[in-house]
Each structure stands twice: as C-alpha cells, then as structure tokens.
Design an enzyme around this catalytic site. Structure first.
Site, short mmCIF file in Angstrom:
data_model
loop_
_atom_site.label_atom_id
_atom_site.label_comp_id
_atom_site.label_asym_id
_atom_site.label_seq_id
_atom_site.Cartn_x
_atom_site.Cartn_y
_atom_site.Cartn_z
N GLU A 264 -0.36 -4.03 14.38
CA GLU A 264 -1.17 -3.47 13.11
C GLU A 264 -2.49 -3.94 13.73
O GLU A 264 -3.71 -3.32 13.15
CB GLU A 264 -1.02 -4.11 11.89
CG GLU A 264 -1.30 -4.23 10.25
CD GLU A 264 -0.54 -4.56 9.45
OE1 GLU A 264 0.37 -5.75 9.79
OE2 GLU A 264 -1.08 -4.17 8.26
N SER B 208 0.77 -0.95 0.08
CA SER B 208 0.40 0.18 -0.30
C SER B 208 0.65 1.08 -0.20
O SER B 208 2.00 1.31 0.51
CB SER B 208 -1.13 -0.20 0.85
OG SER B 208 -1.60 -1.01 1.01
C1 LIG Z 1 -6.34 -3.43 1.56
C2 LIG Z 1 -4.37 -4.11 1.46
C3 LIG Z 1 -3.97 -3.26 1.69
C4 LIG Z 1 -2.79 -4.10 1.45
N1 LIG Z 1 -2.27 -3.91 2.31
C5 LIG Z 1 -0.37 -4.19 2.03
C6 LIG Z 1 0.60 -3.66 2.55
O1 LIG Z 1 0.38 -2.31 2.39
N2 LIG Z 1 1.56 -4.77 2.46
C7 LIG Z 1 1.63 -6.18 2.57
O2 LIG Z 1 3.11 -6.88 2.34
N3 LIG Z 1 0.63 -6.43 2.06
C8 LIG Z 1 -0.71 -5.89 1.75
N4 LIG Z 1 -1.84 -6.31 1.82
C9 LIG Z 1 -1.25 -7.74 1.57
C10 LIG Z 1 -2.23 -8.44 2.51
O3 LIG Z 1 -1.35 -8.62 3.72
C11 LIG Z 1 -1.64 -10.22 1.60
O4 LIG Z 1 -3.52 -9.89 1.22
C12 LIG Z 1 -2.36 -10.85 2.78
O5 LIG Z 1 -2.12 -11.35 4.15
C13 LIG Z 1 -3.16 -12.59 1.90
O6 LIG Z 1 -2.66 -12.82 1.57
P1 LIG Z 1 -2.66 -13.84 0.03
O7 LIG Z 1 -3.28 -12.63 -0.64
O8 LIG Z 1 -1.63 -13.94 -0.85
O9 LIG Z 1 -4.32 -14.30 0.30
P2 LIG Z 1 -3.64 -15.92 0.64
O10 LIG Z 1 -2.43 -16.35 2.04
O11 LIG Z 1 -3.65 -16.42 -0.55
O12 LIG Z 1 -4.84 -16.65 1.26
C14 LIG Z 1 -5.59 -16.70 0.06
C15 LIG Z 1 -7.20 -17.76 0.79
O13 LIG Z 1 -7.24 -18.54 1.48
C16 LIG Z 1 -7.44 -18.68 2.71
N5 LIG Z 1 -6.46 -18.60 3.75
C17 LIG Z 1 -4.60 -19.27 3.15
N6 LIG Z 1 -4.05 -19.86 4.91
C18 LIG Z 1 -4.78 -20.52 5.08
C19 LIG Z 1 -5.17 -21.25 6.11
N7 LIG Z 1 -3.77 -21.86 6.71
N8 LIG Z 1 -6.01 -22.24 6.86
C20 LIG Z 1 -7.67 -20.69 6.72
N9 LIG Z 1 -8.01 -20.23 5.24
C21 LIG Z 1 -6.37 -20.13 5.18
C22 LIG Z 1 -6.95 -16.83 3.46
O14 LIG Z 1 -7.96 -16.46 4.70
C23 LIG Z 1 -7.51 -15.84 2.46
O15 LIG Z 1 -8.41 -16.27 1.78
C24 LIG Z 1 -2.72 -5.56 1.59
C25 LIG Z 1 -4.05 -6.67 1.20
C26 LIG Z 1 -5.35 -5.89 1.12
C27 LIG Z 1 -6.25 -6.54 0.68
#
Ligand SMILES: Cc1cc2nc3c(=O)[nH]c(=O)nc-3n(C[C@H](O)[C@H](O)[C@H](O)COP(=O)(O)OP(=O)(O)OC[C@H]3O[C@@H](n4cnc5c(N)ncnc54)[C@H](O)[C@@H]3O)c2cc1C
Length: 388
Positions: free
Chosen positions: A250, A160
């Site tokens: 956070e 972000s």
């Molecule tokens: C508005 C916004 C701002 C953000 N800002 C930042 C930022 O500034 N810096 C940064 O580094 N990141 C940022 N992010 C990223 C955010 O940290 C990640 O999207 C988040 O950690 C999830 O990772 P992923 O998107 O890879 O989803 P995934 O890890 O691929 O997960 C996909 C789905 O599977 C579920 N899941 C995965 N593993 C498990 C488990 N073991 N048990 C149950 N369910 C599970 C998750 O809950 C999710 O619903 C931002 C995201 C958003 C939406």
C-alpha cells in the site's frame, strides 16, 4: 537497470495505449462512492478483464498476462495518461492480491483471484477500528473458534468502498491472552454474511465513500482438510506478519504507481502554460511547477529501482514509509499549485478541486505520515524511540 525500454516493453505500451484509446469511456463515470457509480465502475473492470487488461502482471491462470512488474508500471502510466476511470477494485488487486501471492495457499489463489480480476468480488479493507487507527495492534475485534470455523465479532470503521463492496479482509484478535502484535489472525469474510451490518459514512462531498462494519457472530469456515476453503490467510495468530505485507504494498508500490503522478504533472504543466501570465509572481508558480515535475520523475526512477530490486528477488520493507510520505506530500503540493495557477476559476474546475480535497487525505490513509516518520526515524535511521 536499463532505462531504455526494449522492444517487448515498447510493443506492450503500444498495445495498452491502443486498447485504452478504443475503450476508455468518453464521459466520466458517476462517482464510485455512489451505488450507481460503483456498479458502473464494476462494469468497466469487467470490460478490462475480458481483454486481460485488469491485472496484467498476474499469472494467466488468474486472468492476467504474466508480464513483468516493469510492464505493469508502463500499463499504469498509460492508464492514467488516458484518463481512464478510477479502479473500484483497488483494495483487492493492489492490497489483498500481493498479500495473497506472498502468504496464501495455492487453492486460495485459485478460488479468489479470478473472481477479483473480473470484479465478481470487490473488496473492502477492514482494518481500522474506532479505538485503533494508528495503533492498529490495539484492535479489539475478535475471532473465536467454533465448529467448522470461526466467529468474528467487533466493529471496523473507515472502510473505503465497503458500503457497496462484496467481501472484506481484516485483522482480528484470535488469542485474547496474547498482547499487541501477537495473537492476531488475518481473515477474509463476506460482507453479505449473516451478522454483518454495513453502515455508510458520508465524506466531505456527502457521498458514502466509507462504511462502518458491525460484526456479530459472523461465521468464517476454516476446514484444515481443505485449506483452499479457509478464510484465514497465513498462519493463525500470525496475522501481523501478513498485514505488514499488505501495508508495504500500500505504501511502497502498488497503490500509488508513478503513472498517477506523471499524468497529474502533465495536466499541471498544461495549466501553467494557460495561466502563468495571469498569476502574481509572489505565487512562485514557475518554481513550484518545476518542483512537481522533478518530484514526479524522481518518484518514477525510485519506483523503477524498487521494481528491479523485486525482480531480482528482493522484498518491500520499511523503506515503503519514505515512499508514502513522499507521494502524499507531493500530491498536495501539486494540487495546491494547480489551484493557485487558476485563481478564482479553480472553484469551477471539478477535477482539480476534487483532486485537491482527496489529496488532503493522503497523509492520513495507508498509515498517517506522523507514524511513517516514526518508522523512518526508529527503524531506518536507528534513532531512539520517542515517549509514547
Ligand atoms: C481517505 C481515507 C481512506 C481510508 N480507508 C480505509 C480503509 O479502507 N480501511 C481501513 O481500515 N481504514 C481506512 N482509513 C483509515 C485510516 O487508516 C486511519 O484514519 C489512519 O490509520 C489513522 O487512524 P485514526 O483515524 O484512528 O487516527 P489516530 O490514530 O487517532 O491519530 C490521530 C492523529 O494522531 C497522530 N498520532 C497517533 N499516534 C501517534 C504517534 N505515536 N506519534 C505521532 N503521532 C501520532 C496521527 O498521526 C494523527 O494525526 C482511511 C482513511 C482515509 C482518510
């Protein structure tokens, strides 16, 4: 704790309220996810910093007023109530700074914090990677020793504000023989360094709110004789511990103070007064508005409890995960209620519509709610680990 504010707290509230009344821009600033809006928000941070209003709880030497955390909560209540602009510095002041206070060398504090307080440096969080979001410990970006420092390589995503930010903080694998949470180091680096490519990613509204970061031999100095010059926070190979301090803030305190939700509740009650007679009874808005009000106040009281625990020398811990699930779900429910109150007119109301769209991301950022529920189940309730 005593929930009746003493004279010092009340006069601080009055001072903040008067200052905001005199300084909050009369028109909303352009979105901070555009180049123009980003700089307009930076300018607003500088106006606050000039009167020591940007980081009130920090020590005075770094640009703060050294007020207790309880006063910071009061500041946030007044801030949100006044309708002041969003904080473009939030990654720095609410995530990195608490981490630095806990883990950094004093020279690092002196070098980094005054610039952060004045928004000379605006920070991005470079944690997520294309293959490492929820499972952050599987990250692949590396930090390799070189003459006089480190070379960072890899790819970060969903960062972000990094489309326009100055610096970033993130985790890198410094020991490739170590597994998972071991062998990671917490780095700060300059987003304008040679070897950094910033590629903006458009959000739902088309604005470049996120960036992908490509790092190719990005040099970060690390002089053991001058730890204040180091880009490493805490000990090398011990970055996971440092990262948990960022995550606890956070989820559990600094990113989402109750003032934000109290102000939303006030707006929701106003919307209810205006629209309650025109909404079908099946929408059950009276009870939903009451629930929102109760939830915001419960969150306020729970945060006071957290702050009084910290003031007594306690630390944020895994209970932060409960907070995170609570505030993110509350935010969606409150916005849905507001949209239901307004019926078709809701589409004309940018504040509620934009707020609703953003609230939908609450269960994802700061660690998804599914992961927080795993943490609550396993580490707080002691339930057995599920199959992964
Ligand atoms: C508005 C916004 C701002 C953000 N800002 C930042 C930022 O500034 N810096 C940064 O580094 N990141 C940022 N992010 C990223 C955010 O940290 C990640 O999207 C988040 O950690 C999830 O990772 P992923 O998107 O890879 O989803 P995934 O890890 O691929 O997960 C996909 C789905 O599977 C579920 N899941 C995965 N593993 C498990 C488990 N073991 N048990 C149950 N369910 C599970 C998750 O809950 C999710 O619903 C931002 C995201 C958003 C939406």
């Amino acid at each position: 704790m005593d929930l009746l504010f003493d004279d010092a707290a009340q006069s601080f509230r009055a001072e903040v309220r008067a200052w905001l009344g005199a300084h909050v821009p009369s028109e909303p600033l352009p979105s901070m996810d555009t180049a123009e809006g980003f700089e307009a928000h930076r300018e607003w941070e500088r106006i606050m910093a000039a009167d020591r209003m940007s980081v009130v709880s920090w020590p005075t030497e770094y640009g703060g007023r050294d007020v207790p955390l309880l006063h910071w909560l009061i500041f946030e209540e007044e801030y949100y109530r006044s309708g002041a602009p969003g904080r473009v510095s939030q990654n720095g002041i609410f995530l990195l700074a608490p981490t630095l206070f806990e883990h950094a060398h004093p020279d690092q504090l002196a070098r980094i914090l005054p610039r952060m307080a004045r928004a000379d440096d605006i920070w991005g969080q470079a944690w997520s990677e294309p293959e490492a979001g929820s499972d952050l410990a599987s990250l692949r970006s590396t930090a390799t020793r070189t003459e006089g420092g480190w070379l960072l390589n890899g790819q970060k995503t969903w960062s972000s504000r990094s489309s326009f930010a100055d610096r970033a903080f993130g985790l890198f694998r410094s020991d490739t023989t170590a597994k998972r949470h071991r062998g990671l180091t917490y780095f700060m680096f300059d987003l304008r360094s040679p070897g950094v490519t910033v590629r903006p990613i458009a959000q739902l509204d088309g604005e470049p709110g996120f960036a992908e970061l490509f790092l190719s031999d990005v040099f970060v100095p690390d002089d053991p004789a001058k730890p204040g010059d180091s880009g490493v926070i805490g000990d090398v190979d011990n970055g996971w511990r440092v990262a948990m301090s960022t995550a606890a803030n956070e989820r559990g305190l600094s990113l989402r103070p109750p003032g934000r939700f109290l102000a939303t509740t006030d707006r929701l009650v106003e919307a209810w007064k205006t629209h309650r007679d025109t909404v079908p009874s099946t929408a059950n808005v009276d009870a939903r508005v009451a629930d929102a009000w109760i939830g915001a106040r419960a969150y306020e009281l729970s945060t006071y409890q957290t702050v009084s625990r910290l003031a007594a020398g306690g630390q944020l811990g895994t209970e932060s995960s409960i907070n995170k699930v609570f505030w993110s779900q509350w935010d969606i429910a409150a916005h849905e209620t507001a949209l239901d109150l307004q019926g078709v007119d809701a589409e004309l109301d940018d504040a509620w519509t934009d707020g609703y769209l953003f609230s939908l991301s609450g269960p994802i950022y700061a660690g998804t709610n599914e992961i927080q529920r795993n943490v609550i189940a396993e580490r707080l309730l002691g339930l057995p680990r599920g199959d992964r």
